[in-house]
Motif scaffolding. Structure first.
Motif, PDB file in Angstrom:
ATOM      1  N   ILE A   1     -25.141 -36.258  29.831  1.00 27.29           N
ATOM      2  CA  ILE A   1     -24.277 -35.130  29.480  1.00 27.29           C
ATOM      3  C   ILE A   1     -23.627 -34.541  30.726  1.00 27.29           C
ATOM      4  N   ARG A   2     -24.339 -34.561  31.851  1.00 24.83           N
ATOM      5  CA  ARG A   2     -23.757 -34.011  33.077  1.00 24.83           C
ATOM      6  C   ARG A   2     -22.619 -34.885  33.591  1.00 24.83           C
ATOM      7  N   ARG A   3     -22.753 -36.205  33.468  1.00 24.06           N
ATOM      8  CA  ARG A   3     -21.736 -37.107  33.994  1.00 24.06           C
ATOM      9  C   ARG A   3     -20.529 -37.244  33.064  1.00 24.06           C
ATOM     10  N   TYR A   4     -20.748 -37.144  31.762  1.00 24.36           N
ATOM     11  CA  TYR A   4     -19.685 -37.468  30.816  1.00 24.36           C
ATOM     12  C   TYR A   4     -18.985 -36.253  30.210  1.00 24.36           C
ATOM     13  N   SER A   5     -19.642 -35.122  30.170  1.00 19.73           N
ATOM     14  CA  SER A   5     -19.085 -33.995  29.424  1.00 19.73           C
ATOM     15  C   SER A   5     -18.566 -32.916  30.360  1.00 19.73           C
ATOM     16  N   THR A   6     -17.507 -32.235  29.914  1.00 22.15           N
ATOM     17  CA  THR A   6     -17.002 -31.075  30.651  1.00 22.15           C
ATOM     18  C   THR A   6     -17.190 -29.817  29.802  1.00 22.15           C
ATOM     19  N   SER A   7     -16.310 -29.631  28.820  1.00 25.30           N
ATOM     20  CA  SER A   7     -16.389 -28.416  27.997  1.00 25.30           C
ATOM     21  C   SER A   7     -17.736 -28.297  27.296  1.00 25.30           C
ATOM     22  N   PHE A   8     -18.165 -29.361  26.618  1.00 23.58           N
ATOM     23  CA  PHE A   8     -19.421 -29.317  25.882  1.00 23.58           C
ATOM     24  C   PHE A   8     -20.597 -29.153  26.839  1.00 23.58           C
ATOM     25  N   GLY A   9     -20.537 -29.857  27.963  1.00 22.18           N
ATOM     26  CA  GLY A   9     -21.612 -29.756  28.943  1.00 22.18           C
ATOM     27  C   GLY A   9     -21.713 -28.367  29.541  1.00 22.18           C
ATOM     28  N   TRP A  10     -20.574 -27.790  29.875  1.00 23.95           N
ATOM     29  CA  TRP A  10     -20.586 -26.446  30.430  1.00 23.95           C
ATOM     30  C   TRP A  10     -21.164 -25.459  29.429  1.00 23.95           C
ATOM     31  N   ALA A  11     -20.711 -25.536  28.190  1.00 26.90           N
ATOM     32  CA  ALA A  11     -21.191 -24.602  27.177  1.00 26.90           C
ATOM     33  C   ALA A  11     -22.686 -24.764  26.939  1.00 26.90           C
ATOM     34  N   SER A  12     -23.182 -25.986  26.956  1.00 23.44           N
ATOM     35  CA  SER A  12     -24.596 -26.217  26.664  1.00 23.44           C
ATOM     36  C   SER A  12     -25.512 -25.604  27.715  1.00 23.44           C
TER      37      SER A  12
ATOM     38  N   ALA B   1     -18.790 -20.398  23.201  1.00 18.42           N
ATOM     39  CA  ALA B   1     -18.059 -20.902  24.368  1.00 18.42           C
ATOM     40  C   ALA B   1     -17.409 -22.254  24.071  1.00 18.42           C
ATOM     41  N   ALA B   2     -18.157 -23.153  23.419  1.00 17.67           N
ATOM     42  CA  ALA B   2     -17.581 -24.458  23.068  1.00 17.67           C
ATOM     43  C   ALA B   2     -16.413 -24.279  22.114  1.00 17.67           C
ATOM     44  N   ARG B   3     -16.583 -23.408  21.133  1.00 16.89           N
ATOM     45  CA  ARG B   3     -15.505 -23.144  20.175  1.00 16.89           C
ATOM     46  C   ARG B   3     -14.289 -22.555  20.890  1.00 16.89           C
ATOM     47  N   ALA B   4     -14.522 -21.629  21.824  1.00 12.57           N
ATOM     48  CA  ALA B   4     -13.418 -20.987  22.527  1.00 12.57           C
ATOM     49  C   ALA B   4     -12.651 -21.989  23.391  1.00 12.57           C
TER      50      ALA B   4
ATOM     51  N   ARG C   1      -2.118 -36.382  28.374  1.00 11.21           N
ATOM     52  CA  ARG C   1      -3.381 -35.839  27.866  1.00 11.21           C
ATOM     53  C   ARG C   1      -3.484 -34.375  28.304  1.00 11.21           C
ATOM     54  N   VAL C   2      -3.373 -33.469  27.346  1.00  8.49           N
ATOM     55  CA  VAL C   2      -3.453 -32.035  27.631  1.00  8.49           C
ATOM     56  C   VAL C   2      -4.899 -31.655  27.910  1.00  8.49           C
ATOM     57  N   ARG C   3      -5.104 -30.762  28.861  1.00  9.31           N
ATOM     58  CA  ARG C   3      -6.454 -30.308  29.169  1.00  9.31           C
ATOM     59  C   ARG C   3      -6.452 -28.816  29.442  1.00  9.31           C
ATOM     60  N   VAL C   4      -7.633 -28.232  29.393  1.00 11.81           N
ATOM     61  CA  VAL C   4      -7.806 -26.816  29.736  1.00 11.81           C
ATOM     62  C   VAL C   4      -8.207 -26.743  31.203  1.00 11.81           C
ATOM     63  N   PRO C   5      -7.464 -26.016  32.034  1.00  5.16           N
ATOM     64  CA  PRO C   5      -7.804 -25.929  33.460  1.00  5.16           C
ATOM     65  C   PRO C   5      -9.189 -25.325  33.674  1.00  5.16           C
ATOM     66  N   ASP C   6      -9.846 -25.759  34.718  1.00  4.66           N
ATOM     67  CA  ASP C   6     -11.192 -25.265  35.003  1.00  4.66           C
ATOM     68  C   ASP C   6     -11.265 -23.741  35.143  1.00  4.66           C
ATOM     69  N   PRO C   7     -10.276 -23.073  35.766  1.00  5.60           N
ATOM     70  CA  PRO C   7     -10.366 -21.608  35.845  1.00  5.60           C
ATOM     71  C   PRO C   7     -10.379 -20.936  34.467  1.00  5.60           C
ATOM     72  N   VAL C   8      -9.663 -21.516  33.506  1.00  7.18           N
ATOM     73  CA  VAL C   8      -9.678 -20.958  32.144  1.00  7.18           C
ATOM     74  C   VAL C   8     -11.043 -21.181  31.508  1.00  7.18           C
ATOM     75  N   LYS C   9     -11.610 -22.357  31.700  1.00 11.29           N
ATOM     76  CA  LYS C   9     -12.960 -22.608  31.195  1.00 11.29           C
ATOM     77  C   LYS C   9     -13.956 -21.628  31.816  1.00 11.29           C
ATOM     78  N   ALA C  10     -13.782 -21.376  33.108  1.00 12.83           N
ATOM     79  CA  ALA C  10     -14.693 -20.457  33.798  1.00 12.83           C
ATOM     80  C   ALA C  10     -14.613 -19.058  33.206  1.00 12.83           C
ATOM     81  N   ARG C  11     -13.412 -18.605  32.865  1.00  9.25           N
ATOM     82  CA  ARG C  11     -13.272 -17.274  32.264  1.00  9.25           C
ATOM     83  C   ARG C  11     -13.966 -17.223  30.904  1.00  9.25           C
ATOM     84  N   ILE C  12     -13.857 -18.295  30.150  1.00 11.91           N
ATOM     85  CA  ILE C  12     -14.540 -18.347  28.852  1.00 11.91           C
ATOM     86  C   ILE C  12     -16.047 -18.275  29.054  1.00 11.91           C
TER      87      ILE C  12
END
Length: 293
Positions: free
Chosen positions: A21-32, A247-250, A271-282
């Motif tokens: 999960i640490r190597r493959y996931s971003t949004s889901f991994g962060w939220a978990s 957080a995952a939903r957001a 491929r559209v993505r959410v920038p890391d700073p936006v993920k960090a705010r969430i």
């Protein structure tokens, strides 16, 4: 094998799932990471099994030159090993062993695993889905994963039938929303690299199906409806897991907004993505939720 040996083996298996999960996931991994440690480990085990199956059908196995027939056989073996691991409480495959421990503890059986593997089989071939086929695919590839996670979140919780049904529907719809977001975000790669078109509303143009503004809008509307239903269920979750799920939903809600704002023509190549700073705010907002009594 004595109990100490089994504990060490299971601990090693659990560590392997955390690596996946640490190597493959971003949004889901962060939220978990917002989950309590024990619960976080169980979710990592679910994620790891799902990930290695997905990588088998269209990832490194194909890159290694494993042909379609052998990948199908390997997927059959993985499903059989999953069933055996759940039944025996042991597997020689570390990821399967870790998943089996979670499945046995939380009542996750082949009624959820079998549809997942059935959907993975569909990914072995280039295909265009009609609406009924897509519903079946989404159920197996995403909704059952949401139900597996819900089984972990709800461990030991007593619910009345109404709330239990609302939570199950919310888990299914959140999984479906995540999958539909992936269909839009990965449209170019799915079609160009894998020969798949998941969205039945795309225009059947030559030489390849085109994502139109109408088909994109239809997909976004479906995603937003799934998220709306999920939003009604999230407040019912135990406070220990609610911030992580929110957080995952957001994050996927933010990605939905960005997909909606992008031209359909751009999604066919980008491929559209959410920038890391936006993920960090969430995540900061989710941490604030976690800090509340």
């Amino acid at each position: 094998m004595n109990s100490t040996d089994l504990a060490l083996y299971t601990s090693t298996a659990n560590a392997s799932s955390r690596v996946v999960i640490r190597r493959y996931s971003t949004s889901f991994g962060w939220a978990s990471r917002l989950l309590p440690s024990g619960m976080r480990d169980h979710i990592a085990r679910v994620y790891a099994l799902v990930r290695i199956a997905d990588e088998l059908v269209d990832g490194p196995a194909e890159s290694a030159g494993v042909d379609r027939e052998m990948r199908a056989a390997l997927l059959d073996d993985l499903e059989a090993e999953t069933e055996r691991g759940i039944r025996l409480g042991y597997s020689t495959n570390l990821v399967v062993h870790a998943f089996a421990m979670t499945a046995r503890q939380h009542g996750i059986g082949m009624e959820l695993c079998a549809p997942f593997f059935a959907s993975m089989r569909r990914d072995l071939d280039a295909t265009v889905f009609d609406e009924a086929e897509l519903d079946d695919y989404i159920h197996g590839s995403a909704e059952v994963v949401g139900l597996m996670c819900l089984a972990v979140f709800e461990a030991g919780t007593v619910r009345d039938d109404r709330d239990r049904a609302r939570l199950r529907e919310g888990a299914r719809r959140l999984g479906a929303a995540f999958q539909k977001v992936n269909f839009l975000r990965d449209f170019a790669g799915d079609h160009d690299d894998l020969g798949r078109t998941y969205l039945p509303a795309v225009a059947p143009t030559s030489p390849a199906p085109a994502l139109t503004e109408a088909s994109k809008s239809e997909a976004v509307t479906s995603i937003r409806e799934d998220l709306r239903v999920a939003d009604e269920a999230i407040p019912l979750l135990d406070p220990a897991c609610r911030p992580a799920v929110w957080a995952a939903r957001a994050m996927f809600g933010e990605l939905t907004d960005r997909l909606d704002a992008a031209p359909a023509s751009a999604l066919m190549t980008t491929r559209v993505r959410v920038p890391d700073p936006v993920k960090a705010r969430i995540l900061v907002r989710a941490l604030a939720m976690k800090a509340r009594p």
